[in-house]
Design an enzyme around this catalytic site. Structure first.
Site, PDB file in Angstrom:
ATOM      1  N   GLY A   1      -2.314  48.042  26.506  1.00 44.21           N
ATOM      2  CA  GLY A   1      -2.948  48.112  25.472  1.00 44.21           C
ATOM      3  C   GLY A   1      -4.217  48.241  25.216  1.00 44.21           C
ATOM      4  O   GLY A   1      -4.824  49.011  26.308  1.00 44.21           O
TER       5      GLY A   1
ATOM      6  N   GLY B   1      -7.175  46.731  26.319  1.00 48.77           N
ATOM      7  CA  GLY B   1      -7.839  46.330  27.627  1.00 48.77           C
ATOM      8  C   GLY B   1      -7.556  47.594  28.619  1.00 48.77           C
ATOM      9  O   GLY B   1      -8.741  47.825  29.090  1.00 48.77           O
TER      10      GLY B   1
ATOM     11  N   ILE C   1       3.192  44.765  21.955  1.00 46.50           N
ATOM     12  CA  ILE C   1       3.877  43.988  21.030  1.00 46.50           C
ATOM     13  C   ILE C   1       2.968  43.883  19.408  1.00 46.50           C
ATOM     14  O   ILE C   1       3.464  43.558  18.676  1.00 46.50           O
ATOM     15  CB  ILE C   1       4.622  42.781  21.312  1.00 46.50           C
ATOM     16  CG1 ILE C   1       3.770  41.639  21.641  1.00 46.50           C
ATOM     17  CG2 ILE C   1       5.628  43.002  22.397  1.00 46.50           C
ATOM     18  CD1 ILE C   1       4.479  40.375  21.544  1.00 46.50           C
ATOM     19  N   ASP C   2       1.663  43.903  19.817  1.00 40.61           N
ATOM     20  CA  ASP C   2       0.824  43.486  18.739  1.00 40.61           C
ATOM     21  C   ASP C   2       0.362  44.582  17.937  1.00 40.61           C
ATOM     22  O   ASP C   2      -0.138  44.467  16.781  1.00 40.61           O
ATOM     23  CB  ASP C   2      -0.569  43.200  19.396  1.00 40.61           C
ATOM     24  CG  ASP C   2      -0.505  41.725  20.199  1.00 40.61           C
ATOM     25  OD1 ASP C   2       0.671  41.214  20.166  1.00 40.61           O
ATOM     26  OD2 ASP C   2      -1.624  41.259  20.543  1.00 40.61           O
TER      27      ASP C   2
ATOM     28  N   ARG D   1      13.224  21.274   4.689  1.00 39.06           N
ATOM     29  CA  ARG D   1      12.200  21.288   5.622  1.00 39.06           C
ATOM     30  C   ARG D   1      11.131  22.238   5.331  1.00 39.06           C
ATOM     31  O   ARG D   1      11.897  23.303   5.105  1.00 39.06           O
ATOM     32  CB  ARG D   1      12.603  20.736   7.131  1.00 39.06           C
ATOM     33  CG  ARG D   1      12.940  19.645   7.533  1.00 39.06           C
ATOM     34  CD  ARG D   1      13.455  19.795   8.933  1.00 39.06           C
ATOM     35  NE  ARG D   1      13.837  18.651   9.392  1.00 39.06           N
ATOM     36  CZ  ARG D   1      14.580  18.464  10.590  1.00 39.06           C
ATOM     37  NH1 ARG D   1      14.970  19.257  11.289  1.00 39.06           N
ATOM     38  NH2 ARG D   1      14.913  17.215  10.778  1.00 39.06           N
TER      39      ARG D   1
ATOM     40  N   GLY E   1       0.035  37.409  18.310  1.00 40.49           N
ATOM     41  CA  GLY E   1      -1.067  38.471  17.721  1.00 40.49           C
ATOM     42  C   GLY E   1      -2.050  37.306  17.495  1.00 40.49           C
ATOM     43  O   GLY E   1      -2.205  36.935  16.476  1.00 40.49           O
ATOM     44  N   HIS E   2      -2.999  37.776  18.485  1.00 42.56           N
ATOM     45  CA  HIS E   2      -4.317  36.828  18.436  1.00 42.56           C
ATOM     46  C   HIS E   2      -5.371  37.313  17.504  1.00 42.56           C
ATOM     47  O   HIS E   2      -5.949  36.779  16.911  1.00 42.56           O
ATOM     48  CB  HIS E   2      -4.769  36.975  19.975  1.00 42.56           C
ATOM     49  CG  HIS E   2      -4.787  35.586  20.629  1.00 42.56           C
ATOM     50  ND1 HIS E   2      -4.270  35.581  21.843  1.00 42.56           N
ATOM     51  CD2 HIS E   2      -4.922  34.215  20.011  1.00 42.56           C
ATOM     52  CE1 HIS E   2      -3.928  34.027  22.116  1.00 42.56           C
ATOM     53  NE2 HIS E   2      -4.280  33.481  21.100  1.00 42.56           N
TER      54      HIS E   2
ATOM     55  N   GLU F   1      -0.487  33.860  15.707  1.00 42.03           N
ATOM     56  CA  GLU F   1      -1.156  32.778  16.545  1.00 42.03           C
ATOM     57  C   GLU F   1      -2.729  32.945  16.444  1.00 42.03           C
ATOM     58  O   GLU F   1      -3.608  31.821  16.816  1.00 42.03           O
ATOM     59  CB  GLU F   1      -0.747  32.968  17.983  1.00 42.03           C
ATOM     60  CG  GLU F   1      -1.203  34.325  18.540  1.00 42.03           C
ATOM     61  CD  GLU F   1      -0.941  34.458  19.977  1.00 42.03           C
ATOM     62  OE1 GLU F   1      -0.598  33.538  20.895  1.00 42.03           O
ATOM     63  OE2 GLU F   1      -0.630  35.829  20.440  1.00 42.03           O
TER      64      GLU F   1
END
Ligand code: F6P
Length: 374
Positions: free
Chosen positions: A110, A112, A134-135, A170, A178-179, A230
């Site tokens: 990715g 990095g 995956i992001d 509910r 996904g940060h 996330e």
């Protein structure tokens, strides 16, 4: 004379890595007569010279396997933990590359990994990369492999959560990976019919989210699915975090810096549970019961989808072709119908987040999904 190619996988694993290794390997061996070796566990395997033979048989039967047969790690060449120290291992990597008489090093990873690969390229290695995560947040490529599989898994999870949320009247808050980029939450949220989708790109107001849920209730739908990335923040949490970070930056002496750093760590610790906090706030504001499902690494595991196998194989074979042509310092990118080399300096330091005017955002709003901001 045949060319010698090394290959490694780095960063978080992702479905399609083995399909990509197979694509590079089969084309390198079969179409171009190259010799291929794998390095174990990312850049650490290059430092420790731990290799795997990839001479044909090893590439069979791996197309549908999840994970990576080579293993992976998040180690960086120039900042690698060694014993109790963090060391620059770039020269050791250059030695390993030369010892194996490599003509090329393929790095699958990715954002990095693109950066680390570029660093090695600047130190003289013939590096070429493929975009996986995956992001889907690697710059300069339409798509990364791994994304489609994770999208399918997250969508199926939302489908399943729907029936239980509906039966119990509910709220279910489902946290999706996904940060920094919300592609996965947005894609799965739309495909799975979430009522609210919260992204790192759009800070949300919890009152607006609660209003949307209450409006649904008044219309007779007493359940709601909230798909939250996330990395999504409420406006308030974002403000707290920014303030705490600013205090560390602006500290005028060591004592102030230490105090501010401790405060920042406290804020970050609390924010680790922000999805749980959101669920509790929604209970208070709507009077409905709310449950949280964190999908986590399930999204990264298992068999890659057909689309990911196809993309990874195409990227892999294009990569072998570029090595044959002597094209290095590039990432092989998916662009429209083509696989194209993009110089690494155009990729590193950038992240492909969801543009606010992207069609998926408009689509979500047009079907009445609340994105937490209006
Ligand atoms: O980069 C892929 C990713 O799965 C992100 O979505 C997630 O935030 C991160 O990796 C998790 O990393 P780790 O597996 O190291 O906990």
């Amino acid at each position: 004379m045949s060319q010698y190619v090394g290959i490694l996988t780095a960063g978080g694993d992702s479905p399609g890595l083995n399909a990509a290794i197979r694509g590079v390997g089969k084309a390198a061996l079969g179409a171009y007569g190259m010799q291929v070796i794998g390095f174990r566990d990312g850049f650490r395997g290059l430092v420790q010279d731990r290799t795997v033979r990839l001479s044909g048989g090893e590439l069979s039967g791996i197309l549908t396997l999840g994970g990576t047969i080579l293993g992976t790690s998040r180690d960086k060449p120039h900042q690698m933990p060694v014993g109790s120290q963090t060391m620059d291992m770039t020269e050791v990597i250059v030695d390993t590359y030369n010892r194996h008489s490599l003509d090329a090093l393929v790095c699958l990873g990715g954002g990095g990994t693109q950066k680390n690969a570029y660093h090695l390229h600047q130190h003289g290695l013939n590096v070429i990369t493929l975009p996986k995560t995956i992001d889907n947040d690697v710059a300069m490529t339409d798509m990364t492999f791994g994304f489609d599989t994770a999208l399918g898994i997250a969508t199926e999870a939302i489908d399943r959560l729907h029936s239980t949320a509906h039966s119990h009247h509910r709220i279910i808050v489902v946290e999706i990976m996904g940060h920094n980029a919300g592609w996965l939450a947005l894609g799965a949220g739309i495909a799975g019919g979430a009522d609210v989708i919260l992204l790192p790109e759009i800070d949300y107001d919890v009152e607006i989210v609660a209003d949307a849920i209450n409006r649904r209730r008044r219309r007779g739908s007493s359940f709601s699915i909230v798909a939250v990335s996330e990395g999504a923040f409420s406006t308030q949490d974002r403000k707290h975090l920014k303030k705490a970070k600013k205090k560390v930056k602006k500290a005028e002496n060591e004592e102030d810096r230490e105090r501010a750093t401790v405060k920042l760590a406290g804020v970050e610790l609390v924010l680790q549970d922000k999805t749980l906090a959101l669920s509790r706030q929604l209970e208070q504001l709507t009077g409905l019961v709310s449950r949280v499902t964190i999908l986590g690494h399930v999204q990264r595991g298992g068999t890659p989808s057909a689309a990911d196998r196809l993309l990874a194989t195409r990227l892999g074979t294009a990569c072998a072709g570029l090595i044959h042509q002597g094209v290095f310092g590039v990432m092989v990118a998916a662009k429209g119908n083509d696989m194209q080399p993009v110089p690494l300096e155009e990729v590193v330091g950038k992240r492909k987040t969801v543009p606010l005017d992207h069609d998926w955002i408009k689509t979500a709003r047009d079907i009445g999904v609340c994105l937490g901001d209006q």
